[in-house]
Enzyme design. Sequence first.
Site, mmCIF file in Angstrom:
data_model
loop_
_atom_site.group_PDB
_atom_site.id
_atom_site.type_symbol
_atom_site.label_atom_id
_atom_site.label_comp_id
_atom_site.label_asym_id
_atom_site.label_seq_id
_atom_site.Cartn_x
_atom_site.Cartn_y
_atom_site.Cartn_z
ATOM 1 N N LYS A 1 0.828 -1.200 0.000
ATOM 2 C CA LYS A 1 0.000 0.000 0.000
ATOM 3 C C LYS A 1 0.875 1.267 0.000
ATOM 4 C CE LYS A 1 -3.913 -2.338 0.246
ATOM 5 N NZ LYS A 1 -3.724 -3.800 0.147
HETATM 6 C C1 LIG Z 1 -5.078 -4.642 0.798
HETATM 7 C C2 LIG Z 1 -6.571 -4.622 0.771
HETATM 8 C C3 LIG Z 1 -7.341 -5.134 1.822
HETATM 9 C C4 LIG Z 1 -6.765 -5.885 2.962
HETATM 10 O O1 LIG Z 1 -5.762 -5.244 3.653
HETATM 11 P P1 LIG Z 1 -4.856 -6.146 4.625
HETATM 12 O O2 LIG Z 1 -4.159 -5.122 5.466
HETATM 13 O O3 LIG Z 1 -3.932 -6.927 3.757
HETATM 14 O O4 LIG Z 1 -5.767 -7.006 5.419
HETATM 15 C C5 LIG Z 1 -8.707 -5.016 1.756
HETATM 16 N N1 LIG Z 1 -9.320 -4.436 0.705
HETATM 17 C C6 LIG Z 1 -8.630 -3.928 -0.321
HETATM 18 C C7 LIG Z 1 -9.350 -3.254 -1.421
HETATM 19 C C8 LIG Z 1 -7.230 -4.036 -0.334
HETATM 20 O O5 LIG Z 1 -6.551 -3.564 -1.387
#
Ligand SMILES: *Cc1c(COP(=O)(O)O)cnc(C)c1O
Length: 374
Positions: free
Chosen positions: A182
Amino acid sequence: MEFLPFTRPSIDEETIAAVGEVLRSGWITSGPKVKALEAALSEHFGGRPVRSINSATGGMEIGLKLMGVGEGDEVITTALSWVASANVILHVGATPVFVDVDPLTRNMDLDQLEAAITPRTKAIIPVDLAGLPVDRTRLYQIAGKHGLRVLEDAAQSMGAHSGGRKIGTFGDLVSISFHANKNITTSEGGCLVLNTEEEARLFERYRLQGVTRFPDGTLDCDVLGFKMNLTDVAAQIGLGQLPHLERFNARRAELAKRYFERIDRTLGLGLPLADFENSNWHMFQPLLPLPSMRMTRGEFIQAMHGHGIGVGVHYPAIHLLTLYRRMGYKEGDFPNAEKVGRETVTLPLFPAMRDEDVDRVCAALEAVLRPVLQ
Ligand SMILES: *Cc1c(COP(=O)(O)O)cnc(C)c1O
């Protein structure tokens, strides 16, 4: 030739040193660094209560619990997202109801949202795919009209905007991910932006076994909680990342602009919406012109690898995954999500990339695609 991955976190030496300090301090699980990160995030989100969590998925599951969503309830989400957006609905015993995407934004089509609302609908989980936010004004108008809660899956949209307002500074519950891929990271982790301190205290209990500790050393457990607390080691990474968010996102936007300038339109790629006002450019995702290509997406990815370029796929349509097909969903249910899910590829985009890296990707696109176009 150096391999160019589709993403890579930017962690500076200062952060690495600070994480070393945490490891030497003797306190490596949830403690002062978690508190400091939550305070910094709260400031970032306009003073709203914020609590950290060891994944955004966990934060969303607790978010649904806070909303009282469970057995017999329906929750509406998009058919095109990371599968976590729908899995959390199943985890609390509720039923996911999918809505197709708008082909332009690739986000939940708000024209189709209202038709999916039934007397059993409790909440909506909108997703800001690639960091381009769902129009919050319209979304909250619809939610308000039907008395629905909103759990914003803003996993990808840290630092993005909607209608001039920064995501997370307004709205109902807002979930952000700090997964390694992210825009800022804690390696694994996330946070939930909440409405009240009371809601935040309940979140804290769900996060750690449902336990409340009292000053006299005793404790009680009043809800069935999870084990989802963030560590101070992870929180310290986040504290080193947050001050760079704006610079990271600005660099992402520059690189995205360069893609728009350099990608040869005659290759027939379906480019994403060129939004330089709201998006945080979490990903750059063209659609392959599959019907006019003598090559599959898998072969395309392999060929790009041959040129030293990493390519990802984010994401296939959720309702066509086996778990969801078993619930009765099938091909043709959400044609826009299916098309994007089939054709999408994620090209390299991360703050440490150089302008020349974009040019290298564009040259590889030309070399791989031109000979197989018909
Ligand atoms: C990355 C992501 C998640 C989950 O995040 P985590 O921290 O890996 O649990 C949920 N929804 C979307 C759209 C994502 O891109």
